[in-house]
Design a protein around this motif. Structure first.
Motif, mmCIF file in Angstrom:
data_model
loop_
_atom_site.group_PDB
_atom_site.id
_atom_site.type_symbol
_atom_site.label_atom_id
_atom_site.label_comp_id
_atom_site.label_asym_id
_atom_site.label_seq_id
_atom_site.Cartn_x
_atom_site.Cartn_y
_atom_site.Cartn_z
ATOM 1 N N ILE A 13 0.841 -1.201 0.000
ATOM 2 C CA ILE A 13 0.000 0.000 0.000
ATOM 3 C C ILE A 13 0.872 1.245 0.000
ATOM 4 O O ILE A 13 0.609 2.216 -0.718
ATOM 5 C CB ILE A 13 -0.946 0.014 1.222
ATOM 6 N N ALA A 14 1.938 1.216 0.797
ATOM 7 C CA ALA A 14 2.858 2.354 0.866
ATOM 8 C C ALA A 14 3.499 2.611 -0.499
ATOM 9 O O ALA A 14 3.686 3.758 -0.907
ATOM 10 C CB ALA A 14 3.934 2.095 1.919
ATOM 11 N N LEU A 15 3.827 1.547 -1.221
ATOM 12 C CA LEU A 15 4.426 1.678 -2.551
ATOM 13 C C LEU A 15 3.430 2.319 -3.519
ATOM 14 O O LEU A 15 3.793 3.171 -4.334
ATOM 15 C CB LEU A 15 4.867 0.310 -3.069
ATOM 16 N N GLU A 16 2.175 1.916 -3.414
ATOM 17 C CA GLU A 16 1.119 2.513 -4.251
ATOM 18 C C GLU A 16 0.995 4.006 -3.957
ATOM 19 O O GLU A 16 0.840 4.825 -4.881
ATOM 20 C CB GLU A 16 -0.226 1.830 -3.968
ATOM 21 N N GLN A 17 1.047 4.357 -2.691
ATOM 22 C CA GLN A 17 0.914 5.756 -2.295
ATOM 23 C C GLN A 17 2.098 6.582 -2.796
ATOM 24 O O GLN A 17 1.926 7.710 -3.265
ATOM 25 C CB GLN A 17 0.782 5.849 -0.769
ATOM 26 N N ALA A 18 3.286 5.993 -2.736
ATOM 27 C CA ALA A 18 4.483 6.677 -3.245
ATOM 28 C C ALA A 18 4.384 6.854 -4.751
ATOM 29 O O ALA A 18 4.759 7.901 -5.299
ATOM 30 C CB ALA A 18 5.733 5.882 -2.878
ATOM 31 N N MET A 19 3.875 5.831 -5.439
ATOM 32 C CA MET A 19 3.715 5.913 -6.891
ATOM 33 C C MET A 19 2.799 7.069 -7.260
ATOM 34 O O MET A 19 3.088 7.834 -8.197
ATOM 35 C CB MET A 19 3.141 4.601 -7.439
ATOM 36 N N ASP A 20 1.697 7.232 -6.542
ATOM 37 C CA ASP A 20 0.759 8.320 -6.819
ATOM 38 C C ASP A 20 1.427 9.687 -6.649
ATOM 39 O O ASP A 20 1.163 10.618 -7.425
ATOM 40 C CB ASP A 20 -0.461 8.226 -5.896
ATOM 41 N N VAL A 21 2.294 9.804 -5.642
ATOM 42 C CA VAL A 21 2.975 11.079 -5.398
ATOM 43 C C VAL A 21 3.947 11.390 -6.531
ATOM 44 O O VAL A 21 3.960 12.502 -7.068
ATOM 45 C CB VAL A 21 3.725 11.054 -4.044
ATOM 46 N N PHE A 22 4.773 10.414 -6.901
ATOM 47 C CA PHE A 22 5.722 10.618 -8.004
ATOM 48 C C PHE A 22 4.985 10.868 -9.318
ATOM 49 O O PHE A 22 5.402 11.701 -10.126
ATOM 50 C CB PHE A 22 6.628 9.392 -8.158
ATOM 51 N N TRP A 23 3.907 10.149 -9.532
ATOM 52 C CA TRP A 23 3.110 10.285 -10.752
ATOM 53 C C TRP A 23 2.502 11.683 -10.831
ATOM 54 O O TRP A 23 2.419 12.293 -11.899
ATOM 55 C CB TRP A 23 2.029 9.213 -10.740
ATOM 56 N N THR A 24 2.116 12.219 -9.703
ATOM 57 C CA THR A 24 1.504 13.551 -9.649
ATOM 58 C C THR A 24 2.538 14.660 -9.777
ATOM 59 O O THR A 24 2.352 15.617 -10.538
ATOM 60 C CB THR A 24 0.735 13.736 -8.328
ATOM 61 N N ASN A 25 3.644 14.534 -9.046
ATOM 62 C CA ASN A 25 4.605 15.624 -8.932
ATOM 63 C C ASN A 25 5.889 15.453 -9.735
ATOM 64 O O ASN A 25 6.644 16.415 -9.879
ATOM 65 C CB ASN A 25 5.000 15.823 -7.461
ATOM 66 N N GLY A 26 6.155 14.246 -10.214
ATOM 67 C CA GLY A 26 7.437 13.995 -10.858
ATOM 68 C C GLY A 26 8.501 13.737 -9.808
ATOM 69 O O GLY A 26 8.269 13.909 -8.598
ATOM 70 N N PHE A 27 9.678 13.309 -10.250
ATOM 71 C CA PHE A 27 10.762 13.011 -9.304
ATOM 72 C C PHE A 27 11.256 14.284 -8.623
ATOM 73 O O PHE A 27 11.345 14.358 -7.404
ATOM 74 C CB PHE A 27 11.921 12.324 -10.025
ATOM 75 N N ALA A 28 11.583 15.296 -9.436
ATOM 76 C CA ALA A 28 12.142 16.534 -8.887
ATOM 77 C C ALA A 28 11.145 17.266 -7.999
ATOM 78 O O ALA A 28 11.534 17.911 -7.026
ATOM 79 C CB ALA A 28 12.600 17.444 -10.022
ATOM 80 N N GLY A 29 9.871 17.166 -8.321
ATOM 81 C CA GLY A 29 8.849 17.880 -7.566
ATOM 82 C C GLY A 29 8.372 17.169 -6.315
ATOM 83 O O GLY A 29 7.497 17.673 -5.610
ATOM 84 N N THR A 30 8.957 16.003 -6.047
ATOM 85 C CA THR A 30 8.553 15.224 -4.872
ATOM 86 C C THR A 30 9.631 15.287 -3.802
ATOM 87 O O THR A 30 10.802 14.971 -4.058
ATOM 88 C CB THR A 30 8.310 13.753 -5.257
ATOM 89 N N SER A 31 9.249 15.692 -2.607
ATOM 90 C CA SER A 31 10.181 15.746 -1.483
ATOM 91 C C SER A 31 10.011 14.512 -0.606
ATOM 92 O O SER A 31 9.015 13.794 -0.705
ATOM 93 C CB SER A 31 9.930 17.004 -0.645
ATOM 94 N N MET A 32 10.973 14.279 0.248
ATOM 95 C CA MET A 32 10.869 13.167 1.184
ATOM 96 C C MET A 32 9.673 13.361 2.110
ATOM 97 O O MET A 32 9.011 12.400 2.487
ATOM 98 C CB MET A 32 12.159 13.027 1.996
#
Length: 197
Positions: A13-32
């Motif tokens: 589930i955590a991996l799915e949630q991380a995927m949604d964040v990267f998918w939404t913001n991109g790599f550079a636009g995603t913070s820890m």
């Protein structure tokens, strides 16, 4: 003094949630912080379960391909349908996913590919994106080779050129979907494009 308890969480589930964040913001636009907040875990737990941000990003890309990429290719091999019907079903499947309201919009691989123009994505992650696109291109090229051999499409066209054309088209559909285009608009483009074969 009692040791601190490890926070329990579902890794999938955590991996799915991380995927949604990267998918939404991109790599550079995603913070820890974006990741830990969405995943509901702290940084030590993230590092322990997934490694660093780059490794997590690569894992989410691979998850995306397994969950949202492979299903489209199945449309190319549907029995009882013509070449054009199967190609149209393939592109329609992509367009429907790209415009699904419950998803971030567009295509995660397309977004990642566009983000490679610059130094924002680490080399190892870029290689993962290159590999995903190469596999897609090779699969489409093989598909067109088999369709030519079966007499379903003109042999005057290069299988690789046709594969590049379809990849360009599916990326274009994804970008338009990301920009707010409706499925009806994308469907018109698909109809026009499949008439080229």
């Amino acid at each position: 003094m009692k040791a601190g308890r490890h926070r329990c969480f579902d890794k999938e589930i955590a991996l799915e949630q991380a995927m949604d964040v990267f998918w939404t913001n991109g790599f550079a636009g995603t913070s820890m912080s974006d990741l830990t907040t969405a995943m509901g875990i702290n940084k030590p737990s993230l590092y322990s379960a997934f490694g660093n941000k780059e490794k997590l990003y690569k894992s989410t890309l691979e998850r995306y391909v397994q969950k949202y990429g492979a299903i489209h290719a199945e449309q190319l091999f549907l029995e009882g349908k013509s070449f054009n019907e199967r190609l149209r079903s393939y592109l329609t499947s992509i367009a429907q996913m790209a415009t699904e309201p419950k998803l971030p919009g567009g295509c995660f691989v397309c977004l990642s590919t566009c983000e490679m123009d610059g130094a924002s994505i680490p080399v190892d992650a870029m290689q993962t994106i290159f590999k995903i696109n190469q596999v897609t291109n090779s699969s489409l090229t093989d598909f067109f080779k088999s369709e030519i051999a079966a007499g379903n499409v003109s042999s005057e066209r290069s299988p690789n050129i046709m594969a590049n054309y379809i990849m360009s088209l599916q990326f274009g559909l994804a970008v338009m979907a990301r920009s707010g285009a409706k499925i009806s608009e994308l469907d018109e483009i698909i109809t026009l494009s499949t008439e080229q074969f």
